[in-house]
Design an enzyme around this catalytic site. Structure first.
Site, PDB file in Angstrom:
ATOM      1  N   HIS A  45       0.854  -1.188   0.000  1.00  0.00           N
ATOM      2  CA  HIS A  45       0.000   0.000   0.000  1.00  0.00           C
ATOM      3  C   HIS A  45       0.883   1.228   0.000  1.00  0.00           C
ATOM      4  O   HIS A  45       1.973   1.224   0.591  1.00  0.00           O
ATOM      5  CB  HIS A  45      -0.914   0.001   1.242  1.00  0.00           C
ATOM      6  CG  HIS A  45      -2.046   0.968   1.148  1.00  0.00           C
ATOM      7  ND1 HIS A  45      -1.920   2.290   1.482  1.00  0.00           N
ATOM      8  CD2 HIS A  45      -3.343   0.795   0.758  1.00  0.00           C
ATOM      9  CE1 HIS A  45      -3.079   2.893   1.304  1.00  0.00           C
ATOM     10  NE2 HIS A  45      -3.955   2.019   0.862  1.00  0.00           N
ATOM     11  N   ASP A  92      -7.965  -4.838  -0.149  1.00  0.00           N
ATOM     12  CA  ASP A  92      -8.449  -5.464  -1.375  1.00  0.00           C
ATOM     13  C   ASP A  92      -8.248  -6.972  -1.369  1.00  0.00           C
ATOM     14  O   ASP A  92      -8.947  -7.694  -2.083  1.00  0.00           O
ATOM     15  CB  ASP A  92      -7.724  -4.869  -2.589  1.00  0.00           C
ATOM     16  CG  ASP A  92      -7.984  -3.390  -2.752  1.00  0.00           C
ATOM     17  OD1 ASP A  92      -9.162  -3.012  -2.736  1.00  0.00           O
ATOM     18  OD2 ASP A  92      -7.017  -2.616  -2.879  1.00  0.00           O
TER      19      ASP A  92
END
Length: 447
Positions: free
Chosen positions: A315, A372
């Site tokens: 991320h 996700d």
């Protein structure tokens, strides 16, 4: 000296000295949490130079009181509340009110908030006719970009973007109508009749009903599925200044209609590197196929010459485990267990996570699972089609987008977004008549 950001405090001064000998005295501001920021607004006027920061990796674009992320520690706060607490003890109405207005609602405020959301669920019948103009194989996100932007045509004469009451009215409209528009996009894709909102159902229960109910048949919303979707929505409501939120802010900074600004956010979210990542994770797991193929997939992911990537890992902000991923992982187990469903992709995902977190390559680079990674598995368990994953993401993120828009448009220091560039094109040159121009690519065209 430029005005300090709203809520910021001056903590010092930085001096920037350029090779041309010019200097700039730059104020340094501190906030409630997180790193201090250097105010570079005066760099150009003092030195004639711009700041270069592709992707805005080191740029603070605004002062915000909505969401705070501590990436190294894996902390996510909304208005000071930990995401873990909000997901465990809050519901959609609690958290949407919190993001919009700054505090959790008391009983009376929550009742009014809930009632107002229910009252705004329906959309104009003429807007519903828009859906007949889309092909049945159109991606639902393409439909959403169009119909959400079209809300501007239905409410443009009832909105002053600087009026506090109109801002709140727009916020309720867009949050309440997005599930209805999303469900209609789905029904368009599968060729089924639209199902209208039901006032007696919760925000997420109503969405499930509009997605899966059919005229002439009774559909009862499963309480576990409803709660799982609600937690999923809470976890996706806001995430600081990501690509889509920044897009909403920069579009809104031009004083554009907020529905158009939200449509621009949906466009940015659609990308596979942003909101479409949850779809990409499912495709990746299907491509890997089985647990015994994980070592080969991990090796490919580490090979810079191979285009294969482990989607759902790493991320831009988090350099430790994404707190949202932990919550979604636990809900995956609970949901699949109570619904008595087996999903081979869940087993594959768990083993892939285990292998990656034991690999120095991923650990040293802070490539931990993000939200996700498990997001798509939950939506699969709920029966949501894959091309609707990002649509549901947009439904949830709309709460954050409109909250960020309200904050931005009410900021007295707001200016229209206008990045600059480092120009690397041709130097100034003169226009030549067509017969006097040099051959393109070194030879005359033979068209």
């Amino acid at each position: 000296m430029a005005a300090a950001p709203r809520g910021g405090r001056v903590v010092g001064t930085a001096r920037l000295t350029l090779p041309n000998g010019k200097t700039a005295e730059l104020p340094v501001y501190g906030g409630v949490s997180g790193p201090d920021v250097v105010d570079v607004r005066g760099v150009y006027s003092a030195t004639g130079c711009f700041c270069y920061d592709p992707g805005f990796k080191a740029t603070c674009s605004c002062a915000s009181a909505i969401t705070y992320i501590d990436g190294p520690r894996g902390v996510l706060l909304h208005r000071g509340y930990a995401i873990e607490e909000l997901a465990a003890d809050g519901d959609f109405d609690d958290v949407s009110y919190l993001l919009l207005f700054g505090d959790l609602p008391d009983r009376k405020a929550k009742a009014l908030h809930s009632a107002r959301l229910v009252a705004e669920r329906r959309v104009h019948e003429r807007l519903i006719h828009f859906y007949s103009g889309f092909l049945s194989n159109a991606h639902p996100m393409a439909i959403m970009v169009g119909v959400v932007g079209a809300l501007s045509a239905f409410y443009h004469d009832k909105l002053d973007v600087f009026d506090a009451g109109d801002q709140v009215a727009a916020a309720y409209r867009v949050i309440a109508k997005l599930p209805t528009l999303a469900a209609m996009a789905y029904k368009t894709a599968v060729g089924e009749p639209f199902v209208y909102p039901r006032d007696a159902l919760s925000h997420c229960g109503n969405l499930l009903h509009m997605l899966f109910a059919k005229p002439g048949a009774e559909y009862v919303v499963d309480p576990l599925a409803e709660r799982a979707l609600e937690v999923w929505m809470i976890l996706h409501m806001d995430h600081e200044q990501n690509a889509s939120t920044s897009t909403v802010r920069i579009a809104g900074s031009s004083e554009a209609n907020p529905y158009a600004a939200i449509a621009s956010g949906i466009t940015a979210l659609w990308g596979p590197a942003h909101g479409g990542a949850n779809e990409a994770v499912i495709r990746m797991l299907e491509e890997i196929g089985s647990v015994d193929q994980i070592p080969a997939a991990v090796a490919r992911a580490k090979d810079k010459s191979d285009s294969f990537r482990l989607m759902g890992f790493g991320h831009r902000v988090y350099k430790s485990y994404d707190p949202r991923a932990r919550i979604l992982k636990s809900y995956c187990h609970e949901l699949l267990g109570k619904l008595q469903r087996e999903d081979p992709l869940m087993e594959l995902a768990l083993e892939l996570e285990k292998v990656a977190l034991e690999d120095e390559y991923f650990v040293s680079r802070g490539l931990y699972p993000n939200t996700d990674f498990y997001s798509g598995i939950i939506l699969r368990a709920l029966g949501i089609p894959r091309d609707m994953y990002t649509v549901l993401f947009a439904v949830a993120r709309t709460v954050g987008w409109i909250s960020q828009w309200r904050e931005m448009i009410s900021d007295s220091t707001r200016v229209i977004g206008r990045p600059r560039q480092l120009y690397v094109g041709p130097a100034p040159r003169s226009f030549a008549a067509v017969d006097d121009r040099a051959a393109v690519g070194g030879r005359r065209s033979k068209l």
